[in-house]
Design a protein around this motif. Structure first.
Motif, PDB file in Angstrom:
ATOM      1  N   GLU A  26      13.970  41.492  83.706  1.00 29.31           N
ATOM      2  CA  GLU A  26      12.751  41.442  84.585  1.00 29.31           C
ATOM      3  C   GLU A  26      12.819  40.910  86.194  1.00 29.31           C
ATOM      4  O   GLU A  26      12.399  41.071  87.057  1.00 29.31           O
ATOM      5  CB  GLU A  26      11.394  40.645  83.915  1.00 29.31           C
ATOM      6  N   ASN A  30      12.533  42.957  89.842  1.00 29.03           N
ATOM      7  CA  ASN A  30      11.328  42.636  90.645  1.00 29.03           C
ATOM      8  C   ASN A  30      11.782  42.023  91.873  1.00 29.03           C
ATOM      9  O   ASN A  30      11.214  41.818  92.905  1.00 29.03           O
ATOM     10  CB  ASN A  30      10.188  41.786  90.220  1.00 29.03           C
ATOM     11  N   LYS A  31      13.186  41.324  92.005  1.00 26.52           N
ATOM     12  CA  LYS A  31      13.522  40.727  93.162  1.00 26.52           C
ATOM     13  C   LYS A  31      14.749  41.508  94.140  1.00 26.52           C
ATOM     14  O   LYS A  31      14.367  41.518  95.117  1.00 26.52           O
ATOM     15  CB  LYS A  31      14.187  39.417  92.449  1.00 26.52           C
ATOM     16  N   ARG A  54      10.461  46.147  94.857  1.00 24.90           N
ATOM     17  CA  ARG A  54       9.876  45.181  95.632  1.00 24.90           C
ATOM     18  C   ARG A  54       9.545  45.636  96.769  1.00 24.90           C
ATOM     19  O   ARG A  54       8.323  45.546  97.425  1.00 24.90           O
ATOM     20  CB  ARG A  54      10.661  43.883  95.744  1.00 24.90           C
ATOM     21  N   ASN A  74       8.780  50.385  85.677  1.00 23.93           N
ATOM     22  CA  ASN A  74       8.370  48.941  85.590  1.00 23.93           C
ATOM     23  C   ASN A  74       8.207  48.651  84.187  1.00 23.93           C
ATOM     24  O   ASN A  74       8.648  47.434  83.835  1.00 23.93           O
ATOM     25  CB  ASN A  74       7.329  48.751  86.500  1.00 23.93           C
ATOM     26  N   LYS A  77      11.683  48.188  82.592  1.00 25.53           N
ATOM     27  CA  LYS A  77      12.542  47.659  83.496  1.00 25.53           C
ATOM     28  C   LYS A  77      13.842  48.353  83.766  1.00 25.53           C
ATOM     29  O   LYS A  77      14.996  47.625  83.501  1.00 25.53           O
ATOM     30  CB  LYS A  77      12.863  46.231  83.236  1.00 25.53           C
TER      31      LYS A  77
END
Length: 125
Positions: A26, A30-31, A54, A74, A77
């Motif tokens: 995760e 997201n990063k 992102r 999402n 993932k």
């Protein structure tokens, strides 16, 4: 923990399709921007597609534009690479890759220093 695990490769005839999956942690999802990179024997490594959840960016190499589609789920993932109209020259090991050193979150990556174990894609004529 950074984690990328590829799957979905296989043997397919030219003109066929495959969908590759890349499950990521995760934090990673997201990063970082996540790229699909392929390596064929005797050829240079090639970044063929990239997606950043992102920054909402994505990119494609000219060699796959119009044939491959990158997407991200999402909830799972997972980053997917839908490959259509496959050619023999698409034969390679495909890797999910990220840039851990600089934490790049935009596509294209151009630099990557962490990738999974890869999945083999073989396209026969």
């Amino acid at each position: 923990e950074v984690l990328v695990v590829e799957s979905g490769g296989g043997l397919v005839q030219a003109g066929g399709s495959l969908r590759l999956s890349c499950v990521v942690s995760e934090f990673t999802f997201n990063k970082y921007a996540i790229a699909w990179v392929r390596q064929a024997p005797g050829k240079e490594r090639e970044e063929i597609s990239c997606i950043s959840v992102r920054d909402s960016t994505r990119s494609y190499a000219d060699s796959v534009k119009g044939r491959f589609t990158i997407s991200a789920d999402n909830a799972k993932k997972t980053v997917y690479l839908q490959m259509n109209s496959l050619k023999t020259e698409d034969t390679a090991v495909y890797y999910c890759a990220i840039d851990l050193t600089y934490g790049n979150s935009r596509c294209p990556l151009n630099y990557y220093d962490f990738w999974g174990q890869g999945t083999q894609v073989t396209v026969s004529s």
